[in-house]
Design an enzyme around this catalytic site. Structure first.
Site, PDB file in Angstrom:
ATOM      1  CG  HIS A 117      -1.973  -1.118   1.132  1.00 46.61           C
ATOM      2  ND1 HIS A 117      -2.778  -1.472   2.186  1.00 46.61           N
ATOM      3  CD2 HIS A 117      -2.282  -1.978   0.133  1.00 46.61           C
ATOM      4  CE1 HIS A 117      -3.556  -2.485   1.830  1.00 46.61           C
ATOM      5  NE2 HIS A 117      -3.268  -2.824   0.585  1.00 46.61           N
ATOM      6  CB  CYS A 125       4.860  14.705  -9.319  1.00 41.90           C
ATOM      7  SG  CYS A 125       4.126  15.994 -10.338  1.00 41.90           S
ATOM      8  CB  SER A 189      -9.082  -6.743  10.015  1.00 38.51           C
ATOM      9  OG  SER A 189      -8.859  -5.864   8.901  1.00 38.51           O
TER      10      SER A 189
HETATM   11  N1  APR Z   1      -1.097  -7.607  17.971  1.00 36.70           N
HETATM   12  C1  APR Z   1      -1.698  -8.341  16.996  1.00 36.70           C
HETATM   13  N2  APR Z   1      -2.801  -7.933  16.338  1.00 36.70           N
HETATM   14  C2  APR Z   1      -3.313  -6.742  16.678  1.00 36.70           C
HETATM   15  C3  APR Z   1      -2.749  -5.916  17.680  1.00 36.70           C
HETATM   16  C4  APR Z   1      -1.598  -6.395  18.339  1.00 36.70           C
HETATM   17  N3  APR Z   1      -0.987  -5.695  19.294  1.00 36.70           N
HETATM   18  N4  APR Z   1      -3.504  -4.787  17.780  1.00 36.70           N
HETATM   19  C5  APR Z   1      -4.496  -4.900  16.881  1.00 36.70           C
HETATM   20  N5  APR Z   1      -4.389  -6.072  16.222  1.00 36.70           N
HETATM   21  C6  APR Z   1      -5.208  -6.578  15.117  1.00 36.70           C
HETATM   22  C7  APR Z   1      -6.678  -6.244  15.201  1.00 36.70           C
HETATM   23  O1  APR Z   1      -7.388  -7.271  15.932  1.00 36.70           O
HETATM   24  C8  APR Z   1      -7.071  -6.250  13.717  1.00 36.70           C
HETATM   25  O2  APR Z   1      -7.450  -7.569  13.308  1.00 36.70           O
HETATM   26  O3  APR Z   1      -4.741  -5.933  13.963  1.00 36.70           O
HETATM   27  C9  APR Z   1      -5.785  -5.871  13.004  1.00 36.70           C
HETATM   28  C10 APR Z   1      -5.817  -4.468  12.435  1.00 36.70           C
HETATM   29  O4  APR Z   1      -6.806  -4.471  11.426  1.00 36.70           O
HETATM   30  P1  APR Z   1      -7.070  -3.139  10.595  1.00 36.70           P
HETATM   31  O5  APR Z   1      -7.170  -1.981  11.512  1.00 36.70           O
HETATM   32  O6  APR Z   1      -8.187  -3.455   9.658  1.00 36.70           O
HETATM   33  O7  APR Z   1      -5.711  -2.929   9.763  1.00 36.70           O
HETATM   34  P2  APR Z   1      -5.243  -3.702   8.453  1.00 36.70           P
HETATM   35  O8  APR Z   1      -5.732  -5.103   8.464  1.00 36.70           O
HETATM   36  O9  APR Z   1      -3.788  -3.466   8.329  1.00 36.70           O
HETATM   37  O10 APR Z   1      -6.006  -2.868   7.295  1.00 36.70           O
HETATM   38  C11 APR Z   1      -5.703  -3.221   5.965  1.00 36.70           C
HETATM   39  O11 APR Z   1      -7.023  -1.348   5.224  1.00 36.70           O
HETATM   40  O12 APR Z   1      -7.645   0.874   5.461  1.00 36.70           O
HETATM   41  C12 APR Z   1      -6.863  -0.004   4.740  1.00 36.70           C
HETATM   42  O13 APR Z   1      -4.890   0.551   3.587  1.00 36.70           O
HETATM   43  C13 APR Z   1      -5.397   0.347   4.889  1.00 36.70           C
HETATM   44  O14 APR Z   1      -3.490  -1.160   4.943  1.00 36.70           O
HETATM   45  C14 APR Z   1      -4.768  -0.906   5.511  1.00 36.70           C
HETATM   46  C15 APR Z   1      -5.765  -1.995   5.115  1.00 36.70           C
END
Ligand code: APR
Length: 251
Positions: A117, A125, A189
């Site tokens: 990402h 630019c 997630s």
């Molecule tokens: N250790 C392990 N897992 C964790 C921790 C931790 N300390 N803290 C939070 N989590 C988990 C949460 O339970 C959740 O499942 O990390 C996950 C974070 O999920 P999201 O907030 O959805 O982030 P992500 O999966 O990286 O999102 C993917 O979505 O918005 C777009 O581009 C953005 O790259 C991002 C993509």
């Protein structure tokens, strides 16, 4: 905490792949997107993380990314990031596929990183597509927006909703998933495509898929092993266990 199956497979493995998400950076103090205080709880992605929003209101989008950059510049990699760097050194063919744009894997010393990402520390630019790093950015007097030397508007080099991921990086990520003998899905997630398909693809290709997450996700029922907990605590324990096994088998 770790099954014998996982340890056995890791002892035999050449190719190990780790897909990471915002959860890996959570213990550094970087907000996740969908958690309790996730970014999408307090901001509307359609207003900020997409190209139309940027063209409509570049100042607002830049202010949001400047805020995120300042936050990321203040935080440091956590033990989970460093444990992944140690894992990288333990296997002949290890790669990190990250959805994170916070540059913390690179700061921790990781070498082989596929940034699906983009990276918030890089600017691009919108006119000539040239990259401009942080300190070369000039803010035009007229609109106080960061501009390229060609006069075009600079944007953060991150993938916004609805945009194509960098195709070569994506291909390399799917190739790694298909080659992996052990595939970790850590702190994500697993709801955003195409990244969320990587663990599925890896399992279909024969990898032993392990999820490390604070709570179950939509793919927990699908993986071979789901370890619930903080990545910053679990990953160092995994490295310690592998170290201990290696030293006892060398005796
Ligand atoms: N250790 C392990 N897992 C964790 C921790 C931790 N300390 N803290 C939070 N989590 C988990 C949460 O339970 C959740 O499942 O990390 C996950 C974070 O999920 P999201 O907030 O959805 O982030 P992500 O999966 O990286 O999102 C993917 O979505 O918005 C777009 O581009 C953005 O790259 C991002 C993509």
């Amino acid at each position: 905490m770790f099954s014998d199956e996982l340890i056995t497979r890791l002892k035999r493995a050449q190719t190990v792949v780790a897909l990471t998400g915002a959860g890996v950076s959570a213990e550094s103090g970087v907000p996740t997107f969908r958690g309790e205080n996730g970014l999408w709880k307090n901001f509307r992605p359609e207003e900020l993380a997409n190209f139309n929003a940027f063209i409509k209101n570049p100042k607002l989008v830049w202010e949001w990314y400047q805020w995120r950059k300042e936050l990321v510049n203040k935080v440091k990699p956590n033990p989970g990031h460093y444990a992944l760097v140690e894992l990288e050194a333990m296997f002949d063919d290890f790669c990190m596929i990250t959805q994170n744009v916070d540059d913390l894997h690179r700061k921790a010393g990781a070498k082989k990183i596929y940034e699906l990402h983009g990276n918030i520390m890089r600017n691009r630019c919108v006119d000539c597509n040239e990259y401009t790093n942080e300190d070369d950015v000039q803010f035009a007097e007229s609109d106080a927006l960061p501009r390229c030397h060609c006069g075009g508007l600079l944007r953060p080099d991150v993938v916004w909703f609805g945009e194509q991921l960098p195709q070569r990086t994506l291909m390399q990520a799917f190739d790694a998933a298909n080659r992996a003998e052990v595939f970790f899905s850590i702190g994500t997630s697993a709801v955003v495509q195409p990244a969320a398909s990587l663990p599925i693809e890896a399992r279909r290709a024969g990898a032993y898929v392990v999820e490390i997450n604070f709570e179950p996700t939509v793919i927990s029922h699908y993986v071979d092993e789901s370890i619930i907990g903080k990545s910053g605590e679990i990953l160092p324990k995994l490295v310690a266990r592998l170290r201990q096994d290696r030293s006892s088998s060398e005796e």
